[in-house]
Design a protein around this motif. Structure first.
Motif, PDB file in Angstrom:
ATOM      1  N   HIS A 135       0.821  -1.218   0.000  1.00  0.00           N
ATOM      2  CA  HIS A 135       0.000   0.000   0.000  1.00  0.00           C
ATOM      3  C   HIS A 135       0.855   1.268   0.000  1.00  0.00           C
ATOM      4  O   HIS A 135       0.333   2.359  -0.203  1.00  0.00           O
ATOM      5  CB  HIS A 135      -0.979   0.004   1.184  1.00  0.00           C
ATOM      6  CG  HIS A 135      -0.341   0.001   2.538  1.00  0.00           C
ATOM      7  ND1 HIS A 135      -0.007  -1.164   3.189  1.00  0.00           N
ATOM      8  CD2 HIS A 135       0.015   1.012   3.366  1.00  0.00           C
ATOM      9  CE1 HIS A 135       0.517  -0.877   4.372  1.00  0.00           C
ATOM     10  NE2 HIS A 135       0.551   0.441   4.506  1.00  0.00           N
ATOM     11  N   HIS A 136       2.165   1.128   0.210  1.00  0.00           N
ATOM     12  CA  HIS A 136       3.066   2.280   0.133  1.00  0.00           C
ATOM     13  C   HIS A 136       3.647   2.474  -1.267  1.00  0.00           C
ATOM     14  O   HIS A 136       4.449   3.391  -1.476  1.00  0.00           O
ATOM     15  CB  HIS A 136       4.224   2.113   1.120  1.00  0.00           C
ATOM     16  CG  HIS A 136       3.827   2.268   2.561  1.00  0.00           C
ATOM     17  ND1 HIS A 136       3.389   3.454   3.083  1.00  0.00           N
ATOM     18  CD2 HIS A 136       3.801   1.378   3.580  1.00  0.00           C
ATOM     19  CE1 HIS A 136       3.115   3.306   4.375  1.00  0.00           C
ATOM     20  NE2 HIS A 136       3.354   2.056   4.700  1.00  0.00           N
ATOM     21  N   ASN A 138       4.795   3.516  -4.774  1.00  0.00           N
ATOM     22  CA  ASN A 138       4.719   4.734  -5.577  1.00  0.00           C
ATOM     23  C   ASN A 138       3.955   4.475  -6.869  1.00  0.00           C
ATOM     24  O   ASN A 138       3.246   5.333  -7.382  1.00  0.00           O
ATOM     25  CB  ASN A 138       6.125   5.241  -5.897  1.00  0.00           C
ATOM     26  CG  ASN A 138       6.881   5.670  -4.654  1.00  0.00           C
ATOM     27  OD1 ASN A 138       6.324   6.330  -3.787  1.00  0.00           O
ATOM     28  ND2 ASN A 138       8.138   5.294  -4.555  1.00  0.00           N
ATOM     29  N   ASP A 162      -2.220  -5.322   4.087  1.00  0.00           N
ATOM     30  CA  ASP A 162      -2.262  -4.059   3.352  1.00  0.00           C
ATOM     31  C   ASP A 162      -3.590  -3.356   3.598  1.00  0.00           C
ATOM     32  O   ASP A 162      -4.654  -3.974   3.585  1.00  0.00           O
ATOM     33  CB  ASP A 162      -2.066  -4.296   1.851  1.00  0.00           C
ATOM     34  CG  ASP A 162      -0.598  -4.365   1.485  1.00  0.00           C
ATOM     35  OD1 ASP A 162       0.094  -3.351   1.705  1.00  0.00           O
ATOM     36  OD2 ASP A 162      -0.149  -5.419   1.027  1.00  0.00           O
ATOM     37  N   ASP A 168     -12.717   7.441  -1.776  1.00  0.00           N
ATOM     38  CA  ASP A 168     -11.905   8.557  -1.293  1.00  0.00           C
ATOM     39  C   ASP A 168     -12.330   9.010   0.104  1.00  0.00           C
ATOM     40  O   ASP A 168     -11.487   9.384   0.929  1.00  0.00           O
ATOM     41  CB  ASP A 168     -11.987   9.733  -2.262  1.00  0.00           C
ATOM     42  CG  ASP A 168     -11.252   9.470  -3.568  1.00  0.00           C
ATOM     43  OD1 ASP A 168     -10.397   8.554  -3.577  1.00  0.00           O
ATOM     44  OD2 ASP A 168     -11.526  10.162  -4.564  1.00  0.00           O
ATOM     45  N   LYS A 171     -10.911   6.623   2.528  1.00  0.00           N
ATOM     46  CA  LYS A 171      -9.468   6.834   2.645  1.00  0.00           C
ATOM     47  C   LYS A 171      -9.167   8.008   3.560  1.00  0.00           C
ATOM     48  O   LYS A 171      -8.248   7.949   4.395  1.00  0.00           O
ATOM     49  CB  LYS A 171      -8.841   7.066   1.267  1.00  0.00           C
ATOM     50  CG  LYS A 171      -7.333   7.236   1.307  1.00  0.00           C
ATOM     51  CD  LYS A 171      -6.754   7.376  -0.097  1.00  0.00           C
ATOM     52  CE  LYS A 171      -5.235   7.535  -0.050  1.00  0.00           C
ATOM     53  NZ  LYS A 171      -4.647   7.625  -1.405  1.00  0.00           N
ATOM     54  N   LEU A 175      -6.875   7.869   6.951  1.00  0.00           N
ATOM     55  CA  LEU A 175      -5.683   8.691   7.169  1.00  0.00           C
ATOM     56  C   LEU A 175      -5.826   9.546   8.430  1.00  0.00           C
ATOM     57  O   LEU A 175      -4.852   9.747   9.166  1.00  0.00           O
ATOM     58  CB  LEU A 175      -5.432   9.585   5.957  1.00  0.00           C
ATOM     59  CG  LEU A 175      -5.039   8.862   4.662  1.00  0.00           C
ATOM     60  CD1 LEU A 175      -4.856   9.861   3.533  1.00  0.00           C
ATOM     61  CD2 LEU A 175      -3.777   8.031   4.846  1.00  0.00           C
ATOM     62  N   HIS A 181       0.243   8.888  10.864  1.00  0.00           N
ATOM     63  CA  HIS A 181       0.222   9.639   9.604  1.00  0.00           C
ATOM     64  C   HIS A 181       0.396  11.134   9.836  1.00  0.00           C
ATOM     65  O   HIS A 181       1.023  11.833   9.030  1.00  0.00           O
ATOM     66  CB  HIS A 181      -1.085   9.376   8.861  1.00  0.00           C
ATOM     67  CG  HIS A 181      -1.177  10.059   7.533  1.00  0.00           C
ATOM     68  ND1 HIS A 181      -0.406   9.688   6.451  1.00  0.00           N
ATOM     69  CD2 HIS A 181      -1.936  11.119   7.112  1.00  0.00           C
ATOM     70  CE1 HIS A 181      -0.689  10.469   5.419  1.00  0.00           C
ATOM     71  NE2 HIS A 181      -1.605  11.340   5.798  1.00  0.00           N
ATOM     72  N   GLU A 187       1.337   7.495   4.929  1.00  0.00           N
ATOM     73  CA  GLU A 187       0.405   6.384   4.798  1.00  0.00           C
ATOM     74  C   GLU A 187      -0.366   6.468   3.490  1.00  0.00           C
ATOM     75  O   GLU A 187      -0.519   7.536   2.896  1.00  0.00           O
ATOM     76  CB  GLU A 187      -0.561   6.344   5.979  1.00  0.00           C
ATOM     77  CG  GLU A 187       0.042   5.753   7.243  1.00  0.00           C
ATOM     78  CD  GLU A 187       0.607   4.363   7.047  1.00  0.00           C
ATOM     79  OE1 GLU A 187      -0.022   3.553   6.330  1.00  0.00           O
ATOM     80  OE2 GLU A 187       1.680   4.077   7.603  1.00  0.00           O
ATOM     81  N   ASN A 188      -0.881   5.305   3.078  1.00  0.00           N
ATOM     82  CA  ASN A 188      -1.623   5.229   1.826  1.00  0.00           C
ATOM     83  C   ASN A 188      -2.481   3.970   1.851  1.00  0.00           C
ATOM     84  O   ASN A 188      -2.320   3.112   2.731  1.00  0.00           O
ATOM     85  CB  ASN A 188      -0.668   5.202   0.638  1.00  0.00           C
ATOM     86  CG  ASN A 188      -1.387   5.432  -0.692  1.00  0.00           C
ATOM     87  OD1 ASN A 188      -2.461   6.028  -0.720  1.00  0.00           O
ATOM     88  ND2 ASN A 188      -0.808   4.956  -1.773  1.00  0.00           N
ATOM     89  N   ALA A 189      -3.375   3.848   0.904  1.00  0.00           N
ATOM     90  CA  ALA A 189      -4.217   2.655   0.797  1.00  0.00           C
ATOM     91  C   ALA A 189      -4.839   2.617  -0.591  1.00  0.00           C
ATOM     92  O   ALA A 189      -4.957   3.646  -1.257  1.00  0.00           O
ATOM     93  CB  ALA A 189      -5.308   2.661   1.867  1.00  0.00           C
ATOM     94  N   TYR A 190      -5.212   1.403  -1.016  1.00  0.00           N
ATOM     95  CA  TYR A 190      -5.885   1.212  -2.297  1.00  0.00           C
ATOM     96  C   TYR A 190      -7.148   0.389  -2.077  1.00  0.00           C
ATOM     97  O   TYR A 190      -7.351  -0.197  -1.005  1.00  0.00           O
ATOM     98  CB  TYR A 190      -4.974   0.466  -3.279  1.00  0.00           C
ATOM     99  CG  TYR A 190      -3.729   1.220  -3.698  1.00  0.00           C
ATOM    100  CD1 TYR A 190      -3.745   2.090  -4.778  1.00  0.00           C
ATOM    101  CD2 TYR A 190      -2.524   1.052  -3.007  1.00  0.00           C
ATOM    102  CE1 TYR A 190      -2.603   2.780  -5.174  1.00  0.00           C
ATOM    103  CE2 TYR A 190      -1.374   1.740  -3.389  1.00  0.00           C
ATOM    104  CZ  TYR A 190      -1.419   2.598  -4.470  1.00  0.00           C
ATOM    105  OH  TYR A 190      -0.290   3.277  -4.853  1.00  0.00           O
TER     106      TYR A 190
END
Length: 285
Positions: A135-136, A138, A162, A168, A171, A175, A181, A187-190
């Motif tokens: 999930h990190h 790039n 993950d 959105d 998300k 966060l 964070h 931090e990130n996620a999909y």
């Protein structure tokens, strides 16, 4: 703050004592390894490898942080190649080197790089293991493509814990809720669809998508017993709501059995967990 500065900061703040322990961020690197290799998460991960890659000898550990998984796999006898972009001795490749030397492990190789940049030959590893790193990415597709490229045919891809988001808005909630964070902003996620598509595009077939409540791998440090207790509380609350609405019939076992069947009732809703974690078991075609 950088990631290293964040970890150094929370080690000194009592508010984050439990997080430091459960996330294996202690300054004592050996203690982190000891905790991880005895965890239910690692025990179940080993079971997955033994089940789906029983003859595996080589593991590529992507985004391995301070080396808890690299060292734990090496102590189990696997030849482990660690790839970690952070060079630090706190949370990166430097910490892995310290642990490698401490345990006198000759079956560990360390590379400072991002997964998108690995230049190992095709078909090099029996298992590619990615813990809390996909999930990190790039570039998610490039990240996964490289992981699968270096797998041997029929090799095992394990992506562990993950963060998954729905949209959105979800998300943004994740966060905001993430305890670290706000310090380092990394931090990130999909969505689950994005993960699945990236694995498919990379040339692997998903054997199993483990959703948050499917495995202790995802919900650790909670135990199965704690999850069962949460279920019982949710069920009791729902029974009370139903009984209040329709009367004592809601307490009849046969009614409750039929209710669960008809409603496909699951007392635990992963959508109530911000950034709930998923894991993927995939085989290279």
């Amino acid at each position: 703050m950088t990631w290293e500065e964040t970890i150094e900061y929370i080690r000194k703040d009592p508010e984050y004592t439990a997080l430091v322990e459960h996330a294996y961020f202690d300054e004592n690197l050996e203690l982190n390894v000891s905790r991880f290799e005895s965890s239910l998460e690692f025990v179940e991960t080993l079971n997955l490898i033994k089940t789906h890659a029983p003859n595996a000898k080589t593991i590529l550990d992507i985004g391995c942080g301070n080396g808890i998984s690299t060292i734990s796999f090496a102590k189990k006898g696997y030849q482990v190649t660690a790839v970690e972009p952070d060079p630090s001795k706190t949370v990166g490749a430097g910490a892995i080197q310290l642990l490698k030397d401490k345990f006198a492990l000759k079956n560990v190789d360390i590379h400072v790089d991002f997964a998108e940049n690995i230049n190992f030959p095709d078909d090099s590893f029996d298992v590619v293991y990615v813990r809390q790193a996909m999930h990190h990415a790039n570039n998610l597709n490039k990240f996964v493509e490289e992981c699968i490229r270096v797998l041997k045919p029929n090799g095992l891809l394990l992506t562990i814990r993950d963060h998954v988001i729905i949209n959105d808005k979800d998300k943004a909630w994740f966060l905001k809720a993430h305890p670290l964070h706000k310090f380092y902003g990394g931090e990130n996620a999909y969505t689950s669809q994005e993960y699945r598509q990236a694995i498919k595009n990379g040339g692997a077939t998903i054997f199993k998508e483990l959703k948050f409540y499917d495995s202790v791998i995802n919900y650790f440090p909670k135990t199965d017993q704690e999850i069962a207790q949460e279920q019982e509380k949710k069920i009791a609350k729902r029974k009370k709501q139903i009984t209040k609405k329709i009367g004592l019939i809601g307490n009849i076992p046969l009614f409750w059995w039929m209710y669960k069947r008809i409603k496909d009732y699951n007392p635990l809703d992963e959508n109530e967990v911000p950034g709930r974690m998923y894991s993927y078991i995939a085989i290279k075609k």
